[in-house]
Design an enzyme around this catalytic site. Structure first.
Site, PDB file in Angstrom:
ATOM      1  N   ASN A   1      -6.792   9.030   7.489  1.00  0.00           N
ATOM      2  CA  ASN A   1      -5.801   9.458   6.422  1.00  0.00           C
ATOM      3  C   ASN A   1      -6.519   9.096   5.448  1.00  0.00           C
ATOM      4  O   ASN A   1      -5.928   8.702   4.371  1.00  0.00           O
ATOM      5  CB  ASN A   1      -4.788   7.875   6.506  1.00  0.00           C
ATOM      6  CG  ASN A   1      -5.043   6.666   7.305  1.00  0.00           C
ATOM      7  OD1 ASN A   1      -6.419   6.512   6.470  1.00  0.00           O
ATOM      8  ND2 ASN A   1      -4.264   5.760   7.715  1.00  0.00           N
TER       9      ASN A   1
ATOM     10  N   ARG B   1       4.156   5.994  15.751  1.00  0.00           N
ATOM     11  CA  ARG B   1       3.579   7.650  15.075  1.00  0.00           C
ATOM     12  C   ARG B   1       3.564   8.423  16.232  1.00  0.00           C
ATOM     13  O   ARG B   1       3.114   8.208  17.719  1.00  0.00           O
ATOM     14  CB  ARG B   1       2.312   6.933  14.650  1.00  0.00           C
ATOM     15  CG  ARG B   1       2.610   6.632  13.660  1.00  0.00           C
ATOM     16  CD  ARG B   1       0.980   5.956  12.585  1.00  0.00           C
ATOM     17  NE  ARG B   1       1.567   5.051  11.284  1.00  0.00           N
ATOM     18  CZ  ARG B   1       2.292   5.216  10.310  1.00  0.00           C
ATOM     19  NH1 ARG B   1       2.729   6.444  10.368  1.00  0.00           N
ATOM     20  NH2 ARG B   1       2.079   4.279   9.199  1.00  0.00           N
TER      21      ARG B   1
ATOM     22  N   SER C   1       1.117  -1.173   0.199  1.00  0.00           N
ATOM     23  CA  SER C   1       0.239   0.192   0.007  1.00  0.00           C
ATOM     24  C   SER C   1       0.950   1.170  -0.200  1.00  0.00           C
ATOM     25  O   SER C   1       1.546   1.252  -1.517  1.00  0.00           O
ATOM     26  CB  SER C   1      -0.669   0.089   1.463  1.00  0.00           C
ATOM     27  OG  SER C   1      -1.996   0.600   1.739  1.00  0.00           O
TER      28      SER C   1
ATOM     29  N   ARG D   1       1.793   5.675  19.133  1.00  0.00           N
ATOM     30  CA  ARG D   1       1.530   4.278  19.144  1.00  0.00           C
ATOM     31  C   ARG D   1       2.068   3.228  17.864  1.00  0.00           C
ATOM     32  O   ARG D   1       2.883   4.615  17.850  1.00  0.00           O
ATOM     33  CB  ARG D   1       0.214   4.305  18.776  1.00  0.00           C
ATOM     34  CG  ARG D   1      -0.298   4.935  17.370  1.00  0.00           C
ATOM     35  CD  ARG D   1      -1.288   4.438  16.632  1.00  0.00           C
ATOM     36  NE  ARG D   1      -1.803   2.749  16.276  1.00  0.00           N
ATOM     37  CZ  ARG D   1      -1.294   3.166  15.390  1.00  0.00           C
ATOM     38  NH1 ARG D   1      -1.104   3.285  13.998  1.00  0.00           N
ATOM     39  NH2 ARG D   1      -1.398   1.998  14.311  1.00  0.00           N
TER      40      ARG D   1
ATOM     41  N   GLU E   1     -10.861   6.748   8.661  1.00  0.00           N
ATOM     42  CA  GLU E   1      -9.811   6.986   9.420  1.00  0.00           C
ATOM     43  C   GLU E   1      -9.531   8.437   8.713  1.00  0.00           C
ATOM     44  O   GLU E   1      -9.359   8.894   7.259  1.00  0.00           O
ATOM     45  CB  GLU E   1      -8.493   5.670   9.405  1.00  0.00           C
ATOM     46  CG  GLU E   1      -8.720   4.931   9.550  1.00  0.00           C
ATOM     47  CD  GLU E   1      -8.251   4.201   9.919  1.00  0.00           C
ATOM     48  OE1 GLU E   1      -7.218   3.424  10.934  1.00  0.00           O
ATOM     49  OE2 GLU E   1      -7.683   3.380   8.501  1.00  0.00           O
TER      50      GLU E   1
ATOM     51  N   THR F   1       1.687  -1.321  10.150  1.00  0.00           N
ATOM     52  CA  THR F   1       2.563  -1.146   9.095  1.00  0.00           C
ATOM     53  C   THR F   1       4.115  -0.557   8.626  1.00  0.00           C
ATOM     54  O   THR F   1       4.733  -0.699   7.415  1.00  0.00           O
ATOM     55  CB  THR F   1       2.194  -0.532   8.055  1.00  0.00           C
ATOM     56  OG1 THR F   1       1.825   0.948   8.487  1.00  0.00           O
ATOM     57  CG2 THR F   1       0.041  -0.654   7.629  1.00  0.00           C
TER      58      THR F   1
ATOM     59  N   ASP G   1      -6.186   2.543  -1.573  1.00  0.00           N
ATOM     60  CA  ASP G   1      -7.500   2.063  -0.658  1.00  0.00           C
ATOM     61  C   ASP G   1      -7.172   3.297  -0.080  1.00  0.00           C
ATOM     62  O   ASP G   1      -8.836   3.734   1.072  1.00  0.00           O
ATOM     63  CB  ASP G   1      -7.781   0.705   0.273  1.00  0.00           C
ATOM     64  CG  ASP G   1      -6.652   0.544   0.699  1.00  0.00           C
ATOM     65  OD1 ASP G   1      -5.559   1.840   0.894  1.00  0.00           O
ATOM     66  OD2 ASP G   1      -6.280  -0.580   1.582  1.00  0.00           O
TER      67      ASP G   1
END
Ligand code: G16
Length: 548
Positions: free
Chosen positions: A377, A512, A66, A503, A375, A507, A285
């Protein structure tokens, strides 16, 4: 089942490389492509077991990393209803990729025994891959054991992740959800979008005006193929100008993730001001919109803004339809506080929070009649309960309702077909956004101004082992390492309307950091101070984050 062949190929071609800390993460396994060979081989085996466990239902396998950079790749398993792999099977997946080569067959046998799997049941796997150079070889490695185990494989080649989810659902619903082909996917969405132009009576508010010109940054990924197909099919209605269309480096300074995190336009952005632009990510996505205004200021319309546009429009239609439908929104800790306030206080729609990862949001959204989940993002969609779809479709035939009610249910019914309910789909979401902007005759500025985001910033911190970070309360509180949360609280207390959390990414090999506060001048400082705390408490490596 032919275990000797599985064993032989495993040892000779795909031996375990004994990676430490390997686990089925936010979206499956993700890492450097060259490390994935035994992982994809074993996921091929697991997909067959999962299919047999579910009496031969089709299981999806997607080879993609992704938004990650080109050298990475990954694999995720899609369950028959298009959902992400069930969580107890994620644990089995992690265990299966970790076992030594000598233990592989025994482990397969114990999964069969524990899960009471009928070895003689049929099995079917639907596979797709993104456009990365490494994806073809990895997809072949995943297919190998599926063939040895004599399961059916449907290989759709290079497709977007949402197309794979769509195909899985179509195949398992025997075509009820849609025609199980890539053409079927394009036709379903395009036809619904074309129809929306006749049933959405664009209001003329004389102030703003919808423009059907859209610039799309395709992240040089597989989404470029899909965007080009929509461009062709919808040419008379919307002008889609695609850039970063595959000639450049995948996700390099472009794509939805880059634009969202850097809050800046992608490479090759058209130099015109105030034009409507969208960015999708490497496997299409995720979607965000943006524009650069006359003061050269970059304006981002991320997943929160998309969610609010959709929720407000659905609410309007539901109210006008007179139907009793419970609508809700699902967000994560990354949602801008201003967006949550707007939905709960202005729109009066309930908001639920989950951990990061569409698998969590999707499940929570299923608890509403119509659940919108996004989300920040840009990853999200809308899901409708089956009974609600039936109710809406039946209402379109009801002769007793008023014209206004009929108009609303017709619109709702058509929106259901524009939306890829199986998973967040950048291109389906894009058609949905365009439909709503068209219906409202809104330009992108009007959409942006429906509420103002709190200034926010995301940073990444590299640490020795990101698993040291453990969180609770939908990732809003950090419980390990000891003392980090107290430090974050102390830092945040100096910033009016400040909020920050940390957190471990599922991926990427990083932690982050998210920060937001009232004053745009302060937000960089807040994010940098929290990053420094992470670096100090969690064993940072490399460059020390600079607290301004
Ligand atoms: C995947 C997941 C998303 C998640 C993102 C980042 O997206 O599907 O739900 O938000 O990873 O996850 P993390 O913060 O754990 O790295 P994608 O588009 O990369 O597949």
């Amino acid at each position: 089942m032919d275990y000797s062949e599985i064993d032989h190929i495993s040892r000779t071609c795909f031996p375990n490389n004994n990676l430490k800390n390997i686990q089925y993460g936010t979206a499956g396994f993700r890492m450097r492509a060259e490390l994935l060979n035994h992982v994809v081989y074993r996921m091929g085996i697991l997909s067959v077991l999962r299919s047999k466990f579910l009496n031969g239902a089709g299981i999806g396998l997607m080879i993609t990393a992704s938004h990650n950079e080109e050298p990475d790749n990954g694999i995720k398993i899609v369950d028959p209803a298009g959902e992400m792999l069930e969580s107890d099977w994620e644990e089995i997946a992690t265990m299966l990729v970790k076992v030594q080569d000598t233990e592989l067959i025994e482990t397969i046998k114990s999964i069969i025994k524990d899960k009471n799997i009928d070895e003689n049941s049929s099995a079917s796997v639907i596979i797709g891959r993104d456009s990365r150079e490494s994806s073809l070889a990895l997809s072949k490695a995943a297919i190998k054991p599926i063939e040895i185990l004599k399961a059916t494989v449907k290989d759709f080649g290079i497709i977007t992740t949402p197309q794979l989810h769509y195909l899985v659902v179509c195949i398992n619903s025997n075509g009820v959800y849609g025609v199980p082909t890539i053409d079927g996917y394009f036709d379903k969405l395009s036809n619904a979008f074309i129809k929306s132009q006749t049933i959405e009576n664009k209001i003329n508010n004389k102030k703003y005006s919808y423009t059907n010109q859209l610039y799309v940054d395709a992240a040089n990924g597989v989404g470029a193929f899909a965007a080009k197909e929509f461009k062709k099919q919808l040419n008379n209605i919307i002008t889609i100008n695609i850039f970063n269309d595959g000639a450049g480096k995948l996700n390099y300074k472009c794509g939805a993730d880059y634009v969202k995190i850097h809050q800046a336009p992608p490479l090759n952005n058209p130099s015109k001001l105030n034009i409507k632009c969208a960015s999708i990510d490497g496997d299409a996505d995720r979607l965000v919109y943006y524009y650069v205004d006359e003061n050269n200021k970059f304006n981002l319309l991320d997943g929160d803004k998309i969610a609010i546009l959709i929720v407000s429009y659905l609410k309007e239609l539901i109210e006008a339809s007179g139907l009793s439908i419970n609508l809700g929104l699902v967000q994560t800790a990354y949602a801008n506080g201003a967006s949550t306030n707007y939905v709960t206080e202005i729109l009066n729609v309930p908001v639920a929070f989950t951990e990061t990862g569409v698998k969590h949001l999707h499940h929570r959204a299923q608890q509403f009649d119509i659940g919108v989940y996004f989300e920040a993002n840009g990853h999200g969609t809308v899901i409708f309960r089956d009974e609600i779809i039936k109710m809406i479709r039946n209402s379109t035939l009801n002769k007793e309702i008023s014209n206004q009610q009929r108009e609303s249910v017709l619109k709702l019914s058509n929106l259901i077909d524009i939306i890829n309910q199986t998973v967040g789909d950048a291109l389906s979401d894009m058609l949905l956004v365009e439909t709503i902007l068209y219906a409202r005759d809104w330009d992108i500025v009007m959409w942006k101004e429906c509420y103002l985001d709190f200034p926010n910033r995301q940073l990444k911190v590299k640490v020795k082992d990101r698993n040291i970070i453990k969180t609770t309360d939908a990732e809003r509180k950090c419980i390990s390492p000891i003392g980090l949360q107290e430090k974050i609280d102390e830092i945040v207390s100096h910033y009016p309307k400040g909020r920050s959390f940390v957190r471990a990414s599922g991926t990427e090999d990083i932690v982050r950091v998210y920060a937001e506060c009232q004053d745009p001048m302060d937000v960089e400082k807040l994010a940098a101070q929290v990053s420094l705390a992470v670096y100090q408490f969690a064993g940072g490596v490399g460059e020390i984050p600079i607290a301004i």
